[in-house]
Every structure is written in C-alpha cells, then in structure tokens.
Design an enzyme around this catalytic site. Structure first.
Site, short mmCIF file in Angstrom:
data_model
loop_
_atom_site.label_atom_id
_atom_site.label_comp_id
_atom_site.label_asym_id
_atom_site.label_seq_id
_atom_site.Cartn_x
_atom_site.Cartn_y
_atom_site.Cartn_z
N LYS A 116 0.80 -1.38 0.13
CA LYS A 116 -0.20 0.06 -0.03
C LYS A 116 0.68 1.14 0.13
CE LYS A 116 -3.52 -0.46 -0.46
NZ LYS A 116 -4.24 -0.51 -1.56
N ARG A 197 5.70 5.21 2.35
CA ARG A 197 4.44 6.22 2.30
C ARG A 197 4.26 6.61 4.01
NH1 ARG A 197 -1.67 4.26 0.41
NH2 ARG A 197 -2.81 6.31 0.47
N ARG A 324 -9.47 3.99 -3.47
CA ARG A 324 -10.53 3.75 -2.52
C ARG A 324 -10.68 4.77 -1.65
NH1 ARG A 324 -8.33 -1.47 -1.76
NH2 ARG A 324 -9.31 -3.18 -3.01
#
EC number: 2.8.2.-
Length: 359
Positions: A116, A197, A324
């Site tokens: 992710k 991230r 999303r």
C-alpha cells in the site's frame, strides 16, 4: 465384366486413399517445420487480459508477453556484437515478432516493498521504459515459494535482450525476515527499490483494502489499539508492523549496503510522478525516457494515470481497487498513531538519508 468393374473401382478407391494420406502427411510436415522455425509463435499476444486492459490491474496474472523492443539507434546497433545466429531486430509496431527472442534471466532489480505504498503504480510506470522487462504478477518467491528453486523463479521472468533489465515486485519481501539472505544468495548485487508512504496513511489504506474483502472486519480502532481506546498501539497487528520501516531496513542492511537501495516516496509518486521516476531511472542506470509527457492527473481517482498509449482507445489507470475512499477514523486514534510512529520515522530518515516529511 462386372467383377472387372468392381476391381477398377476398388483400385481407384485405394489410389484416392493413398493420395489423401500423402497430402495429410505433407500438411503435418509443413506445420511442424514452421513450428520448429518459430513461425507458430509469431502471433502478437496481449499484455493483459481484457479486464486489465479496461484498467482493472488487481488480481490479474499479468504475464508480460510483449516481445522485446527494437534497438533504437544506429549507435546501439554498432555496439552489439553481430552474430549469424542472432535474431533479426524488427519494428514491433508494424509486424508481429516471436516472443522467443532474448533470454530468461534472474532479476537485476526488485521492488521489495512496501504494501500500500505505491508499488503497483511504480511497476506500471516503469513498464513504459523500453529497457525494462517486468513480471506483472507478484511471484512471492523469496517469501512463499523459495523451496521451488531459482530455476522455477527464472522461468517466471520475461525474456530480455542484452542491456535490458529484468524486474519483479513483491511488497511483502521488505517485512519477511528470511528475504534479505535469500535475495543475496541469488545475487548480492541486486538493486532494491522500496516505495514508502506515511505509515499512518499506509495503515489506514491497508485496513481499507482488507475491509473491502471482509466487510465483517472489526473496527480500525479495535485493531490498532490494545484494550480498545484505553490501551497502547497494538504492534501484533501486521498492518501496524509494516510501518516500522527502520526495523525492517535494519534486517536488509545486514546483507546489502545502503547504496543498493532506492527509497521512493509514495507521496511524490502521486504529486510529481515524472520527477520521482527520473530518480528511479537514474538508480537503474537507464536513460531518462519516462517524463511528464506520459502522465496526467485523474481528479476522480486522486492519482496520476498514464496517457493513452499509441494504438489504444483509452488511457491506462490502475483499477477500481486503487484510490478507494478511506473510512472515517477518530482523530485521536490517528494522532496516537502519529506519536507512535514518530521515533521510528526519525530513525528511518537517518538510516536512509532522506526526510520524507511525515511528521
């Protein structure tokens, strides 16, 4: 006379049968001859299934069957050693080329993490480059299928010509304890790319993905905190542990020097994809081919997409599972996560020599 007529008809039938068998054998021989010379495999193949062509890259086994690109200049042709057995380099945009050109090689570079963080986007952006050949799916060799051996792993890879880079990406390698030693056993010179991230954003994104697949999942707060709201951060939850980048990097640095790593900012991959891809191309020793002209920002999804390739009817965006909307998380829970990750982030900045500005 009647018997003679029957004998003639019988002999004529035998002649027809022999002629039929002869022509059948000729056709079979011709077919095998063409297969042996490579023509049977010369039909162009699609890179993705129709679902992936429509932008749904998730859960697709994206076997990269594109033929290697042609040499692009006379200078490159002069630098190659001529061989009478070498395949002829042709323009793949105009006529089909057999996908048997080149050699299957073990990866020169691997995107090893993180989940992710933006690894799928990075791989798709890299596949634009004519000197990069990447296995589209996640092979999970160094964490799940290591017992199958290096030859099994090699056979998964796409074919490459001399000078091209073979790549794959499996984000779980970064957090797998055994992965660094296994990669080094294959080749301690392997280049390693880590897309990182903000760990708070990453853990929420991780939870969102899991929630989509399992709507009955407990609340984010109950998973992230021990004893619900009263307890400390629960590091037994894998989604939390992935964000401890400094701890995972320590494991990798036991086997690889820092110079073998490139740390890509997942945030900058969204805000400035061309700039971040410039760093990636430099790290891999590639000519800077991927630039601003390849991207546009998709306002709906909230991240960059690739502009429409030549011969395609639509641009290439990652699938519906990317971008999303995240569920609402209580602000106090997010703040506790920021406080928890802060010392790990500072340590990570010191280790990799980059400040990602997550605090």
């Amino acid at each position: 006379m009647g018997c003679g007529g029957n004998r003639v008809r019988f002999n004529f039938g035998k002649v027809l049968s022999k002629v039929s068998v002869f022509f059948t054998m000729v056709l079979i021989f011709t077919y095998f001859f063409y297969c042996l010379t490579g023509f049977c495999d010369s039909a162009p193949r699609t890179l993705y299934s129709q679902a992936a062509a429509d932008g749904d890259y998730d859960n697709q086994v994206q076997l990269d069957l594109r033929p290697p690109p042609p040499l692009r200049s006379g200078a490159q042709l002069q630098n190659r050693t001529a061989s009478p057995d070498a395949p002829q380099v042709v323009d793949t945009n105009s006529i089909p080329v057999s996908n048997t050109y080149g050699t299957k090689r073990l990866p020169n570079a691997i995107i090893i993490g993180v989940k992710k963080g933006g690894t799928r986007a990075l791989l798709e952006f890299l596949r634009i480059h004519p000197d990069v050949r990447a296995f589209g799916a996640e092979p999970h060799f160094f964490d799940r299928f290591y017992d199958r051996g290096l030859e099994w792993y090699r056979n998964l890879m796409p074919r490459t010509l001399d000078g091209q880079i073979t790549m794959e990406k499996t984000p779980s390698y970064f957090v797998t304890k055994e992965a660094p030693s296994r990669v080094c056993t294959m080749n301690c010179q392997t280049k390693l790319i880590v897309v990182v991230r903000d760990p708070v954003t990453r853990v929420v994104s991780d939870y969102t993905q899991t929630l989509t697949k399992n709507p009955g999942l407990p609340s984010f707060q109950s998973l992230a905190l021990k004893n619900s709201s009263a307890g400390p951060i629960d590091t037994t939850w894998s989604a939390v542990r992935i964000g401890l980048y400094a701890k995972h990097l320590e494991n990798w640095l036991r086997y690889f020097p820092l110079s073998h790593f490139l740390f890509v900012s997942g945030e900058r991959l969204v805000s400035d994809p061309a700039g971040e891809m410039g760093r990636v191309q430099d790290f891999l020793g590639l000519k800077r081919v991927i630039s601003d002209k390849h991207f546009y920002f998709n306002q709906t999804k909230g991240f960059p997409c690739l502009k429409k390739p030549e011969g395609s009817s639509r641009p290439r965006c990652l699938g519906k599972s990317k971008g999303r909307p995240h569920p609402q998380i209580p602000a106090e829970v997010l703040q506790r996560l920021r406080d928890f990750y802060r010392p790990f982030n500072q340590r990570f900045y010191q280790m990799c020599g980059q400040n990602f500005g997550w605090d």
